[in-house]
Design a protein around this motif. Structure first.
Motif, PDB file in Angstrom:
ATOM      1  N   ARG A  58       0.825  -1.204   0.000  1.00 57.26           N
ATOM      2  CA  ARG A  58       0.000   0.000   0.000  1.00 57.26           C
ATOM      3  C   ARG A  58       0.860   1.255   0.000  1.00 57.26           C
ATOM      4  O   ARG A  58       0.531   2.258  -0.629  1.00 57.26           O
ATOM      5  CB  ARG A  58      -0.933   0.018   1.216  1.00 57.26           C
ATOM      6  N   LYS A  59       1.994   1.198   0.692  1.00 62.45           N
ATOM      7  CA  LYS A  59       2.871   2.364   0.760  1.00 62.45           C
ATOM      8  C   LYS A  59       3.570   2.640  -0.570  1.00 62.45           C
ATOM      9  O   LYS A  59       4.091   3.724  -0.776  1.00 62.45           O
ATOM     10  CB  LYS A  59       3.891   2.200   1.879  1.00 62.45           C
ATOM     11  N   THR A  60       3.557   1.679  -1.461  1.00 64.34           N
ATOM     12  CA  THR A  60       4.048   1.894  -2.822  1.00 64.34           C
ATOM     13  C   THR A  60       2.904   2.353  -3.712  1.00 64.34           C
ATOM     14  O   THR A  60       3.059   3.269  -4.518  1.00 64.34           O
ATOM     15  CB  THR A  60       4.648   0.593  -3.389  1.00 64.34           C
ATOM     16  N   TRP A  61       1.737   1.727  -3.566  1.00 64.18           N
ATOM     17  CA  TRP A  61       0.586   2.011  -4.418  1.00 64.18           C
ATOM     18  C   TRP A  61       0.025   3.415  -4.196  1.00 64.18           C
ATOM     19  O   TRP A  61      -0.295   4.121  -5.157  1.00 64.18           O
ATOM     20  CB  TRP A  61      -0.500   0.965  -4.176  1.00 64.18           C
ATOM     21  N   GLU A  62      -0.093   3.838  -2.958  1.00 69.78           N
ATOM     22  CA  GLU A  62      -0.737   5.120  -2.654  1.00 69.78           C
ATOM     23  C   GLU A  62      -0.033   6.309  -3.326  1.00 69.78           C
ATOM     24  O   GLU A  62      -0.702   7.116  -3.980  1.00 69.78           O
ATOM     25  CB  GLU A  62      -0.833   5.319  -1.143  1.00 69.78           C
ATOM     26  N   PRO A  63       1.294   6.457  -3.233  1.00 69.68           N
ATOM     27  CA  PRO A  63       1.926   7.594  -3.926  1.00 69.68           C
ATOM     28  C   PRO A  63       1.815   7.500  -5.448  1.00 69.68           C
ATOM     29  O   PRO A  63       1.726   8.513  -6.129  1.00 69.68           O
ATOM     30  CB  PRO A  63       3.391   7.518  -3.499  1.00 69.68           C
ATOM     31  N   ILE A  64       1.784   6.270  -5.974  1.00 69.76           N
ATOM     32  CA  ILE A  64       1.646   6.110  -7.424  1.00 69.76           C
ATOM     33  C   ILE A  64       0.284   6.631  -7.864  1.00 69.76           C
ATOM     34  O   ILE A  64       0.184   7.447  -8.787  1.00 69.76           O
ATOM     35  CB  ILE A  64       1.813   4.631  -7.838  1.00 69.76           C
TER      36      ILE A  64
END
Length: 65
Positions: free
Chosen positions: A37-43
């Motif tokens: 999620r910490k990768t997906w959210e900024p993307i």
């Protein structure tokens, strides 16, 4: 080691559309893709323009599934 891949505005638009189609939370969508999620959210928020080759391949696979 491979170079980071860029998230273009066109790709970001496709990701946002697909995200809307699945109608899941950010955490659930990240699990579907196979990333954190910490990768997906900024993307998805447009704050991250470059991702690793592996993440890019997962995003591409998810878009084309």
């Amino acid at each position: 080691m491979t170079a980071p891949k860029e998230i273009t505005p066109e790709l970001l638009l496709k990701l946002r559309r697909k995200n809307g189609e699945v109608n899941k939370t950010k955490t659930d969508t990240a699990v579907l893709i196979g990333i954190g999620r910490k990768t997906w959210e900024p993307i998805i928020n447009g704050n991250k323009q470059k991702v690793s080759y592996e993440v890019f391949n997962k995003l591409d696979k998810w878009l084309n599934s």
